[in-house]
Design a protein around this motif. Sequence first.
Motif, PDB file in Angstrom:
ATOM      1  N   ASN A 294      12.853  -2.326   2.867  1.00  0.00           N
ATOM      2  CA  ASN A 294      11.865  -2.576   3.932  1.00  0.00           C
ATOM      3  C   ASN A 294      10.894  -3.693   3.547  1.00  0.00           C
ATOM      4  O   ASN A 294       9.673  -3.568   3.689  1.00  0.00           O
ATOM      5  N   GLN A 295      11.455  -4.765   3.003  1.00  0.00           N
ATOM      6  CA  GLN A 295      10.709  -5.966   2.624  1.00  0.00           C
ATOM      7  C   GLN A 295       9.743  -5.736   1.460  1.00  0.00           C
ATOM      8  O   GLN A 295       8.878  -6.570   1.201  1.00  0.00           O
ATOM      9  N   THR A 296       9.885  -4.637   0.774  1.00  0.00           N
ATOM     10  CA  THR A 296       9.087  -4.385  -0.432  1.00  0.00           C
ATOM     11  C   THR A 296       9.997  -4.512  -1.646  1.00  0.00           C
ATOM     12  O   THR A 296      11.095  -3.938  -1.683  1.00  0.00           O
ATOM     13  N   PRO A 385       2.505  -4.165  -7.338  1.00  0.00           N
ATOM     14  CA  PRO A 385       1.647  -3.106  -6.801  1.00  0.00           C
ATOM     15  C   PRO A 385       0.421  -3.684  -6.100  1.00  0.00           C
ATOM     16  O   PRO A 385      -0.061  -4.774  -6.433  1.00  0.00           O
ATOM     17  N   SER A 386      -0.079  -2.940  -5.134  1.00  0.00           N
ATOM     18  CA  SER A 386      -1.282  -3.366  -4.413  1.00  0.00           C
ATOM     19  C   SER A 386      -2.180  -2.158  -4.214  1.00  0.00           C
ATOM     20  O   SER A 386      -1.705  -1.033  -4.006  1.00  0.00           O
ATOM     21  N   PRO A 387      -3.510  -2.372  -4.256  1.00  0.00           N
ATOM     22  CA  PRO A 387      -4.439  -1.247  -4.095  1.00  0.00           C
ATOM     23  C   PRO A 387      -4.337  -0.644  -2.698  1.00  0.00           C
ATOM     24  O   PRO A 387      -4.085  -1.337  -1.712  1.00  0.00           O
ATOM     25  N   ALA A 388      -4.539   0.658  -2.619  1.00  0.00           N
ATOM     26  CA  ALA A 388      -4.621   1.326  -1.321  1.00  0.00           C
ATOM     27  C   ALA A 388      -6.001   1.065  -0.735  1.00  0.00           C
ATOM     28  O   ALA A 388      -6.973   0.818  -1.459  1.00  0.00           O
ATOM     29  N   SER A 389      -6.095   1.103   0.575  1.00  0.00           N
ATOM     30  CA  SER A 389      -7.405   0.947   1.197  1.00  0.00           C
ATOM     31  C   SER A 389      -8.259   2.155   0.865  1.00  0.00           C
ATOM     32  O   SER A 389      -7.759   3.247   0.594  1.00  0.00           O
ATOM     33  N   ALA A 390      -9.576   1.960   0.863  1.00  0.00           N
ATOM     34  CA  ALA A 390     -10.498   3.000   0.440  1.00  0.00           C
ATOM     35  C   ALA A 390     -10.374   4.259   1.266  1.00  0.00           C
ATOM     36  O   ALA A 390     -10.605   5.369   0.768  1.00  0.00           O
ATOM     37  N   ASP A 391     -10.005   4.140   2.543  1.00  0.00           N
ATOM     38  CA  ASP A 391      -9.925   5.313   3.420  1.00  0.00           C
ATOM     39  C   ASP A 391      -8.496   5.809   3.589  1.00  0.00           C
ATOM     40  O   ASP A 391      -8.196   6.599   4.489  1.00  0.00           O
ATOM     41  N   ASP A 392      -7.587   5.327   2.739  1.00  0.00           N
ATOM     42  CA  ASP A 392      -6.183   5.707   2.893  1.00  0.00           C
ATOM     43  C   ASP A 392      -5.564   6.006   1.541  1.00  0.00           C
ATOM     44  O   ASP A 392      -4.430   5.626   1.263  1.00  0.00           O
ATOM     45  N   SER A 393      -6.325   6.698   0.653  1.00  0.00           N
ATOM     46  CA  SER A 393      -5.786   7.010  -0.666  1.00  0.00           C
ATOM     47  C   SER A 393      -4.732   8.098  -0.546  1.00  0.00           C
ATOM     48  O   SER A 393      -4.744   8.916   0.380  1.00  0.00           O
ATOM     49  N   CYS A 394      -3.803   8.082  -1.471  1.00  0.00           N
ATOM     50  CA  CYS A 394      -2.642   8.958  -1.428  1.00  0.00           C
ATOM     51  C   CYS A 394      -2.765  10.009  -2.514  1.00  0.00           C
ATOM     52  O   CYS A 394      -2.948   9.680  -3.688  1.00  0.00           O
ATOM     53  N   ASN A 395      -2.652  11.271  -2.131  1.00  0.00           N
ATOM     54  CA  ASN A 395      -2.733  12.352  -3.105  1.00  0.00           C
ATOM     55  C   ASN A 395      -1.450  12.440  -3.913  1.00  0.00           C
ATOM     56  O   ASN A 395      -0.350  12.266  -3.389  1.00  0.00           O
ATOM     57  N   GLU A 619      -0.935   1.620  -3.249  1.00  0.00           N
ATOM     58  CA  GLU A 619      -0.040   2.021  -2.170  1.00  0.00           C
ATOM     59  C   GLU A 619       1.257   2.580  -2.760  1.00  0.00           C
ATOM     60  O   GLU A 619       1.734   2.116  -3.798  1.00  0.00           O
ATOM     61  N   THR A 620       1.815   3.588  -2.093  1.00  0.00           N
ATOM     62  CA  THR A 620       3.134   4.100  -2.467  1.00  0.00           C
ATOM     63  C   THR A 620       4.058   3.846  -1.275  1.00  0.00           C
ATOM     64  O   THR A 620       4.238   4.702  -0.406  1.00  0.00           O
ATOM     65  N   PRO A 621       4.636   2.653  -1.219  1.00  0.00           N
ATOM     66  CA  PRO A 621       5.398   2.260  -0.025  1.00  0.00           C
ATOM     67  C   PRO A 621       6.681   3.073   0.131  1.00  0.00           C
ATOM     68  O   PRO A 621       7.190   3.665  -0.835  1.00  0.00           O
ATOM     69  N   GLY A 622       7.177   3.129   1.333  1.00  0.00           N
ATOM     70  CA  GLY A 622       8.446   3.792   1.583  1.00  0.00           C
ATOM     71  C   GLY A 622       9.529   3.217   0.701  1.00  0.00           C
ATOM     72  O   GLY A 622       9.633   2.008   0.532  1.00  0.00           O
ATOM     73  N   THR A 627       6.928   9.899  -2.199  1.00  0.00           N
ATOM     74  CA  THR A 627       6.451   9.741  -0.825  1.00  0.00           C
ATOM     75  C   THR A 627       5.047  10.295  -0.728  1.00  0.00           C
ATOM     76  O   THR A 627       4.789  11.435  -1.134  1.00  0.00           O
ATOM     77  N   CYS A 628       4.140   9.497  -0.220  1.00  0.00           N
ATOM     78  CA  CYS A 628       2.728   9.880  -0.192  1.00  0.00           C
ATOM     79  C   CYS A 628       2.515  11.178   0.570  1.00  0.00           C
ATOM     80  O   CYS A 628       3.102  11.406   1.626  1.00  0.00           O
ATOM     81  N   GLN A 629       1.635  12.038  -0.001  1.00  0.00           N
ATOM     82  CA  GLN A 629       1.253  13.288   0.661  1.00  0.00           C
ATOM     83  C   GLN A 629      -0.230  13.212   1.007  1.00  0.00           C
ATOM     84  O   GLN A 629      -1.084  13.596   0.225  1.00  0.00           O
ATOM     85  N   ARG A 630      -0.528  12.653   2.143  1.00  0.00           N
ATOM     86  CA  ARG A 630      -1.925  12.549   2.562  1.00  0.00           C
ATOM     87  C   ARG A 630      -2.371  13.882   3.151  1.00  0.00           C
ATOM     88  O   ARG A 630      -1.645  14.528   3.896  1.00  0.00           O
TER      89      ARG A 630
END
Length: 633
Positions: A294-296, A385-395, A619-622, A627-630
Amino acid sequence: MTEPGSIELSPSNVTIEYGSPAALAVSVSNGTLESVSCDDGIEYHEEGSVLANGGLGSFICTANAVDNDQNPLTATANIQVVDTTEPSISAPGSLALTQNVSRELSIAVVDLLDGNIVTFDVGCPAGISYAQGAITATAAGTFACTISASDTSGNVANTQVALAVTATVSSEPPVANAGDDVNTPTGSTVTLDASASTDADSDITGYEWSIIEQPSGSNASIANANSTTTEFTPDVDGDYTIRVRVSDAGNNDDDDELIVTASTATWILNPSSSMGENIDAIVNVTDVSDVTVNQTNFKQISTSGIPDYLFVITQEQVDALNSRPKASDDFIGGATSARAGDLIAFGDDLGYDTRSGPGCDLGYWPPGPACPSDQQRSANIPAQPSPASADDSCNTGLNSIGLMLNGTSVYNWSDGVSYQGQGTWNQLAPEFEIYDVDICSGHAQTEGDYHHHMFSSCLADLFSDEGKAHSPIYGYAADGYPIYGPYQGAGELAKPGWVKRDYNDISKGGCGSGTRSCLMVDQLDPAQGTTPLSSNGPDTDQVVSSNSGNEFIVASGYYYEDYYYDASLTQQGGVYLDEHNGHDHDGLGYHYHTTVEEGTDGALIPIFPYNVGPTFYGETPGGSIYTCQRGSR
C-alpha cells in the motif's frame, strides 16, 4: 577605750600572669588576723603571696581580723589573672623530602593554660602542600613553611620548618590502561577513560589519546586528547583502534590500546540455515528483503522466531532457580540439574518437571502453555518510520509488537489477565510471569511464539552490551523505530517517565485510603486526579495467585493501573524517557529503550513499561507486523 583597729591587703588590685606568683601582703594594727581566703583558682600563701592556678578572669581575696575590742575587721583585694604567654610549638626545624612523595609532618602545639584552645596553621609557598598531617612537595628546591599558633587569649607564636626537597628520579615507568574494548552503535558517544593507569612512583604527568586506525571515510576525532577521561564518537561502521600514551615525571611513558567497534544494527542472519539444538527450526533470521505494501516501504524479516542463545550459567543463576518459591514442585528432585559453569544451549534440560499437565516437554522452561515452535514468520517493519499525530497514538497490545534482531518477538507489558476478570487492574507480565520465563527472560504462548516482555541478559550478551557506552539496538518496534538496550550512556541507565502510584498519597495518584479504590482519570495527566470505583481492586498487601499458581504480594507496581506518566521527568531530558518509553538525542533519532533498574546486588531488574509502551511513538501502517489497537490497551 583602746585605739581602733585596721586591716589592709596590699596591693588592693593585683594583675597576675596565670601560673605565676604575686605579692599580696596583709597588715593588721591594733588587732589579730584570723584568716585570708581567696576565690577558687587563687592560692594564698602565708608568706605573703598568691598563685593563680584556676583559669583566667577576676578573683577576690578577703582578709578577716578582730581588733582589740573584738570588733571584726575585713579587707579585700581584686586579683586579675591574665595569659600573655605564647603557645609552645614543637616541630622539626628541618625536613628532607622527595618530590611527589608525602611525608608526615609532626606538629605539637600546647598552651600553658589548660583548656585555652590553641589553633595552628601551616603556610607553605607554591610547590609545597600540607594536609591532614602530611606534607608534599611537587617541585625540587629549598623551601620554608611557617607554623603559626594562637590561643583564645590572642597570643600568637610562629616557627619555621626548613624543607630540602630532592627531585624524584622515576625508576619505574607508568602502566597505561586504556580500558576494555567497546561495542557501540555508530554515531553514539563513547567515553574513553585512562584513570586505571598506574605508576609505582605516583608521578604520572600526562595523557595523550590518539586514533591509530579507523574505517575508510571516517572523520572521527578525539576531543580533549590530553585529558584522563575524554569522549569520541565513531561516525562510520567498523573498528577504531584508540591509543593512550601515559607519561611520568621521569620522562618514561607507556601505551595501551582499545578497539571500539561501531556498527549500525543488522539482523542476525543464518545463511547456512543451521537448526536449533533442541527445537526443529532454523534459528535466527533467514532473510531480509525490501517490500512495498500500500505504497509503504517495509523491511520484511523472515524468521522462525527461535533464537540460538548459548551461555555459561553462573552460580547466581543457579541460586535463583533453586530459590523459586515452588522449586520443590517445579524441579525433578526439588532443584535444578544445572551446575555453575555449564554451557547451556537454548532448550537444554535444566531439570524442570514436565511429566504432568500440558505444556512444553523440554526441561528448559517451567511448566507452561507450549514449547517454542517454528513460526515461519515473514514480518514487515516500516523502513522509513514516521511519528504518529499527537491525537492518534496507537496502543500496544497482546502478541508481537516488534522483533528483536535475532527474530524473537517483542511483547508488551500485558499477560492478558485482569484481577478477577474485571477488565480493570490488568496484570503486568514481567511481574506475574517472572517464574514462567526461562533464564533468558523469554517463553512461548499457546501458539508457540517465543517472546520477550522485558530485558533479557541473553540479548545483552548477544550484543556485547556491558554498559560501557550507549546500548546498541536490540530490535525494532512495529512502527519502525529501534529498541535499544538499557544504557543511555556509559554506566548510565535510561529511566522511564512512568511512576508508581502511592495509594496513601493523593498527590501521587493515591485514593486517600491506601487502597486500590480509585483509578486515574488520565494516566498521562495526573493533574486530572482520580475517580472512585464501585468495587475495590486488590489490597496492596494482598496475596494474589498467577495463572501458574505462583503467589505474589501485590504492592503498587503489579498492575498497569498502578502507574501514571510524570511529564516533568521527561522535561529534565538526559536519561529520562517519554510516555512511549523513548527519546531522541545525540543524532541517534527517536528510539525506545528497554528499561531496568539496578538491584542491590548489581543485577538489572526490568521496570515498567519494559520495552515499548503503553503506546507507540510512530505510525503502524497497514501491512506492519502489528495492527494498531486504538481505544484498548
